[in-house]
Write a protein that holds these residues in place. Sequence first.
Motif, PDB file in Angstrom:
ATOM      1  N   GLU A  32     -25.337 -54.902  31.347  1.00 36.61           N
ATOM      2  CA  GLU A  32     -25.888 -53.813  32.146  1.00 36.61           C
ATOM      3  C   GLU A  32     -27.335 -53.538  31.751  1.00 36.61           C
ATOM      4  OE1 GLU A  32     -23.446 -50.345  32.116  1.00 36.61           O
ATOM      5  OE2 GLU A  32     -21.918 -51.229  33.427  1.00 36.61           O
ATOM      6  N   ILE A  36     -30.520 -53.783  34.330  1.00 37.18           N
ATOM      7  CA  ILE A  36     -31.503 -52.713  34.534  1.00 37.18           C
ATOM      8  C   ILE A  36     -32.912 -53.231  34.258  1.00 37.18           C
ATOM      9  CG2 ILE A  36     -32.303 -50.469  33.703  1.00 37.18           C
ATOM     10  CD1 ILE A  36     -29.371 -49.810  33.038  1.00 37.18           C
ATOM     11  N   CYS A  39     -34.066 -55.454  37.194  1.00 35.70           N
ATOM     12  CA  CYS A  39     -34.428 -54.653  38.369  1.00 35.70           C
ATOM     13  C   CYS A  39     -35.762 -53.955  38.156  1.00 35.70           C
ATOM     14  CB  CYS A  39     -33.342 -53.622  38.661  1.00 35.70           C
ATOM     15  SG  CYS A  39     -31.765 -54.329  39.210  1.00 35.70           S
ATOM     16  N   CYS A  40     -35.985 -53.466  36.944  1.00 38.24           N
ATOM     17  CA  CYS A  40     -37.235 -52.775  36.626  1.00 38.24           C
ATOM     18  C   CYS A  40     -38.424 -53.725  36.738  1.00 38.24           C
ATOM     19  CB  CYS A  40     -37.147 -52.187  35.218  1.00 38.24           C
ATOM     20  SG  CYS A  40     -38.692 -51.449  34.625  1.00 38.24           S
ATOM     21  N   MET A  51     -38.590 -49.344  31.700  1.00 36.92           N
ATOM     22  CA  MET A  51     -37.177 -49.591  31.968  1.00 36.92           C
ATOM     23  C   MET A  51     -36.375 -48.302  31.888  1.00 36.92           C
ATOM     24  SD  MET A  51     -36.736 -53.167  29.851  1.00 36.92           S
ATOM     25  CE  MET A  51     -37.781 -54.573  30.240  1.00 36.92           C
ATOM     26  N   ALA A  55     -34.476 -46.486  35.011  1.00 42.01           N
ATOM     27  CA  ALA A  55     -33.048 -46.162  34.984  1.00 42.01           C
ATOM     28  C   ALA A  55     -32.799 -44.711  35.373  1.00 42.01           C
ATOM     29  CB  ALA A  55     -32.486 -46.440  33.587  1.00 42.01           C
ATOM     30  N   GLU A  59     -30.949 -43.852  39.042  1.00 39.64           N
ATOM     31  CA  GLU A  59     -29.573 -43.731  38.553  1.00 39.64           C
ATOM     32  C   GLU A  59     -28.529 -43.845  39.666  1.00 39.64           C
ATOM     33  OE1 GLU A  59     -26.712 -40.752  35.890  1.00 39.64           O
ATOM     34  OE2 GLU A  59     -28.813 -40.219  36.308  1.00 39.64           O
ATOM     35  N   LEU A  62     -28.233 -47.522  40.576  1.00 41.32           N
ATOM     36  CA  LEU A  62     -27.646 -48.333  39.512  1.00 41.32           C
ATOM     37  C   LEU A  62     -26.149 -48.073  39.368  1.00 41.32           C
ATOM     38  CD1 LEU A  62     -30.477 -47.998  36.817  1.00 41.32           C
ATOM     39  CD2 LEU A  62     -29.941 -50.001  38.231  1.00 41.32           C
ATOM     40  N   LEU A  68     -22.234 -47.805  33.515  1.00 41.77           N
ATOM     41  CA  LEU A  68     -23.022 -46.860  32.720  1.00 41.77           C
ATOM     42  C   LEU A  68     -22.108 -45.838  32.045  1.00 41.77           C
ATOM     43  CD1 LEU A  68     -26.027 -46.272  35.177  1.00 41.77           C
ATOM     44  CD2 LEU A  68     -25.941 -47.788  33.199  1.00 41.77           C
ATOM     45  N   LEU A  72     -27.345 -43.133  30.487  1.00 44.66           N
ATOM     46  CA  LEU A  72     -28.523 -43.974  30.680  1.00 44.66           C
ATOM     47  C   LEU A  72     -29.115 -44.387  29.332  1.00 44.66           C
ATOM     48  CD1 LEU A  72     -30.277 -41.996  33.566  1.00 44.66           C
ATOM     49  CD2 LEU A  72     -28.847 -44.032  33.763  1.00 44.66           C
TER      50      LEU A  72
END
Length: 216
Positions: A32, A36, A39-40, A51, A55, A59, A62, A68, A72
């Motif tokens: 995970e 993240i 994606c960042c 990052m 997140a 949120e 995600l 999660l 976070l």
Amino acid sequence: MSSKETLEQFGACWEGLEDPRCGNAALHDFHELLMIALCCVLCGGQGAVDMAVFAEAKEPFLRSFLTLANGLPSHDTFSRLFRNLDPDQFRDCFQRFMAQFFRAVTGCGGHRRKVLRRSFDRASGKSALHMVSAWARSSGWCWRRSPPMPSPMRLRRCPTAPAAGPQGTIVTADALNCQRAIAEQIVAQKGDYALALKGNQGTLLTMWSCCSTMRS
């Protein structure tokens, strides 16, 4: 495809990458955190702080495909993780991930060689460093990049030079990359190529000029 299946396929690409965390530091799921971070970076992020901010800002998005379970992750969590990852393992796994990502991509791909500015050393007689990148023209994404090498001739023989890419891709390259080994590699991966031909391939250029003249 469910979010669980998506994460499982994502995790399969990172098999062989060891999680360097232990104890309380492993509070968040390893895959995970990688998701993240990915994606960042795709959204322009450049570091651990980005990052963590991403997140928090994304949120709801995600949580649509990530659990999660422990909330976070903070910027310290990302920083510790990426500082301790094995770089060679990460490189190999990321290349495997990109290969899977581009598996369904067809169209035109580029093959480019660049000289790193001010990388030469006149005092020790070392030439400039050269790097080869392969990317998809439609998306502009680089799917593989070779490590810097001190000589163009060595780079042409470098086994880590970028491959052709997905099946059905047309790979373009400049005259410096017009090499038999590169063409053979593209064909072996069931791709097609369009390589620039200039005077650095004198014999081949002469043969092609004769064939063009005869056809005209």
